[in-house]
Design an enzyme around this catalytic site. Structure first.
Site, PDB file in Angstrom:
ATOM      1  N   ARG A 229     -48.186  55.506 -17.366  1.00  0.00           N
ATOM      2  CA  ARG A 229     -48.133  56.811 -16.679  1.00  0.00           C
ATOM      3  C   ARG A 229     -49.135  57.810 -17.246  1.00  0.00           C
ATOM      4  NH1 ARG A 229     -41.664  57.283 -15.450  1.00  0.00           N
ATOM      5  NH2 ARG A 229     -41.844  56.373 -13.383  1.00  0.00           N
TER       6      ARG A 229
ATOM      7  N   LYS B 195     -28.247  45.203  -3.178  1.00  0.00           N
ATOM      8  CA  LYS B 195     -27.321  45.679  -2.153  1.00  0.00           C
ATOM      9  C   LYS B 195     -27.988  46.097  -0.855  1.00  0.00           C
ATOM     10  CE  LYS B 195     -23.652  47.181  -5.139  1.00  0.00           C
ATOM     11  NZ  LYS B 195     -22.931  48.308  -5.700  1.00  0.00           N
TER      12      LYS B 195
ATOM     13  N   GLY C 212     -38.531  50.313  -9.628  1.00  0.00           N
ATOM     14  CA  GLY C 212     -38.430  50.067 -11.070  1.00  0.00           C
ATOM     15  C   GLY C 212     -38.405  48.591 -11.437  1.00  0.00           C
TER      16      GLY C 212
ATOM     17  N   GLY D 193     -38.039  55.910  -7.502  1.00  0.00           N
ATOM     18  CA  GLY D 193     -37.258  56.609  -6.471  1.00  0.00           C
ATOM     19  C   GLY D 193     -38.127  57.203  -5.368  1.00  0.00           C
TER      20      GLY D 193
HETATM   21  P1  AMP Z   1     -31.978  46.811  -6.485  1.00  0.00           P
HETATM   22  O1  AMP Z   1     -31.851  47.917  -7.499  1.00  0.00           O
HETATM   23  O2  AMP Z   1     -31.120  46.988  -5.291  1.00  0.00           O
HETATM   24  O3  AMP Z   1     -33.422  46.511  -6.148  1.00  0.00           O
HETATM   25  O4  AMP Z   1     -31.383  45.504  -7.170  1.00  0.00           O
HETATM   26  C1  AMP Z   1     -31.950  44.924  -8.306  1.00  0.00           C
HETATM   27  C2  AMP Z   1     -30.933  44.009  -8.909  1.00  0.00           C
HETATM   28  O5  AMP Z   1     -30.570  43.024  -7.969  1.00  0.00           O
HETATM   29  C3  AMP Z   1     -31.445  43.272 -10.116  1.00  0.00           C
HETATM   30  O6  AMP Z   1     -30.774  43.745 -11.247  1.00  0.00           O
HETATM   31  C4  AMP Z   1     -31.098  41.822  -9.827  1.00  0.00           C
HETATM   32  O7  AMP Z   1     -30.503  41.164 -10.922  1.00  0.00           O
HETATM   33  C5  AMP Z   1     -30.101  41.929  -8.699  1.00  0.00           C
HETATM   34  N1  AMP Z   1     -30.047  40.724  -7.878  1.00  0.00           N
HETATM   35  C6  AMP Z   1     -31.055  40.154  -7.201  1.00  0.00           C
HETATM   36  N2  AMP Z   1     -30.631  39.015  -6.603  1.00  0.00           N
HETATM   37  C7  AMP Z   1     -29.329  38.857  -6.917  1.00  0.00           C
HETATM   38  C8  AMP Z   1     -28.347  37.874  -6.596  1.00  0.00           C
HETATM   39  N3  AMP Z   1     -28.658  36.828  -5.854  1.00  0.00           N
HETATM   40  N4  AMP Z   1     -27.103  38.049  -7.088  1.00  0.00           N
HETATM   41  C9  AMP Z   1     -26.822  39.126  -7.847  1.00  0.00           C
HETATM   42  N5  AMP Z   1     -27.694  40.084  -8.172  1.00  0.00           N
HETATM   43  C10 AMP Z   1     -28.949  39.961  -7.724  1.00  0.00           C
END
Ligand code: AMP
Length: 396
Positions: free
Chosen positions: A38, A199, A352, A375
């Site tokens: 950064r 999610k 991130g 973000g």
């Molecule tokens: P996000 O912040 O929504 O981009 O989610 C990132 C997180 O998703 C990371 O910490 C990953 O470990 C988790 N993740 C990715 N694929 C899976 C999966 N198949 N099952 C559980 N967690 C997951």
């Protein structure tokens, strides 16, 4: 998106230029800077101002102190920056107040003063007007260059540019916005979106917006299981957001009606639990047994992804394909990073975890642009505007 003025539109010689940079760097236990990306990213703006012989006042936050905390002083940043620019960078005792005003008054052309951590004052995150006016008083020109905090209505990023005019973009902000526009507003087609993460609920806005802009969308990560469930498949104990199953079904319909090709992984590395020691197997998507969960995408899915991005002119990527924090399940994400890095398309990535995975896969320099803001990048992906960009001066 309205066109905004940049530093290039102003004559700043001899002027007190107040620059909001993002020096929120990670520190280790001893207070050493772990990653100075950064700081490096703000050098084009700082060097331009040095060449233009401005009086340069830099301000930034660092981490989330609760009040004044010497462990979160910007002193190590001042030291690192002074090494980069080859001259002294003075550190003010604070970011507002008499001693700071004195230091600013003494600043000569071509000198740099870094204000102390803005978040030593809670008025910064509270968006306090009075605090913003005290900051604004320090400069004659405002430059917004802290892309990473552009989605927040904090005093230094959102209010100071209302009180201090002219208020223009710095070169990092300009670069972030330009790359984003090249990928999402006027892209070379085909455009491929690659989306992962945990999610659907947190990425819903992004999926909806991408469906209006991309030609193909690959959805990996745990999100894929909510989609597979909506198609009637059983996914064992994989992460599913039951309440979003109908939404996932709607999204698949929308994709079809817009002629956007939406792809899901076709095989998974499965385990019994999220752990480095769990037994693993690789299975096709429709064969995840009860008591097992999908924790990464498999080789066949990676081959599918390779085909999908094969003719892409533009690729935009956010989110890991699996639980990449664990060695057992990092392959899908790292291979995705490598594949995108090897593509001849314009490649843009952000978020991130994505940034982290790209660094760990060792392909940071091979991706055209990795956003410096988690973000803020996600807000742009959702199609939202950034408040701190809106308050900057429009180009006539
Ligand atoms: P996000 O912040 O929504 O981009 O989610 C990132 C997180 O998703 C990371 O910490 C990953 O470990 C988790 N993740 C990715 N694929 C899976 C999966 N198949 N099952 C559980 N967690 C997951």
């Amino acid at each position: 998106m309205k066109e905004k003025k940049t530093l290039r539109d102003l004559d700043v010689k001899g002027k007190r230029v107040l620059v909001r940079v993002d020096f929120n760097v990670p520190l280790d236990e001893q207070g050493n800077i772990v990653d100075d990306t950064r700081i490096r990213a703000s050098l084009p703006t700082i060097e331009y101002l040095l060449d233009a012989r401005a009086r340069i006042i830099l301000m930034s936050h660092l981490d989330r102190p609760k009040g004044r905390d010497p462990r979160l002083s910007l002193a190590p940043v001042a030291k690192r920056l002074s090494r980069f620019v080859g001259r002294e960078v003075k550190l003010a005792e604070d970011c507002v107040g008499e001693s700071v005003e004195r230091a600013v008054a003494e600043l000569r052309e071509g000198e740099i003063l870094l204000l102390e951590n803005l978040r030593f004052h809670r008025e910064e995150t509270e968006g306090d007007e009075n605090f913003a006016r005290r900051l604004a008083r320090l400069g004659e020109v405002f430059v917004g260059d802290a892309f990473g905090t552009c989605h927040r209505k904090h005093a230094s990023v959102y209010l100071v540019p209302k009180f201090l005019k002219p208020a223009v973009m710095g070169f990092l902000l300009e670069k972030e916005i330009n790359y984003f526009k090249r990928a999402m507003v006027n892209p070379q087609r085909p455009v491929v979106g690659v989306l992962g993460g945990a999610k659907v609920s947190t990425k819903l806005g992004i999926v909806k917006n991408l469906l209006e802009r991309v030609d193909k969308l690959f959805v990996g990560g745990a999100m894929a299981f909510t989609f597979l469930r909506s198609m009637g498949y059983s996914v064992g104990s994989s992460l599913v957001e039951e309440e979003l199953v109908p939404t996932a079904r709607d999204i698949l319909e929308t994709a079809k009606s817009r002629a956007v090709k939406l792809y899901l992984p076709v095989d998974f590395v499965i385990g019994r639990e999220v752990s480095e020691n769990t037994p693993t197997r690789v299975v096709p998507w429709q064969e995840i047994p009860q008591g097992w969960m999908g924790l990464d995408i498999g080789h066949v899915s990676l081959e599918l992804l390779r085909e999908i991005i094969g003719d892409a002119q533009t690729i935009i990527w956010n989110g890991p394909m699996g639980v990449f924090e664990l060695d057992r399940f990092k392959n899908g994400t790292f291979e995705t990073a490598r594949m995108i890095a090897e593509s001849s398309a314009l490649t843009i990535a952000g978020g991130g975890d994505t940034d982290h995975a790209i660094h760990r896969a060792g392909v940071y320099n091979a991706i055209d642009f990795v956003s410096t803001g988690g973000g803020a990048f996600l807000e742009l992906l959702k199609g939202n505007s950034l408040p701190c960009l809106e308050v900057l001066d429009d180009r006539a």
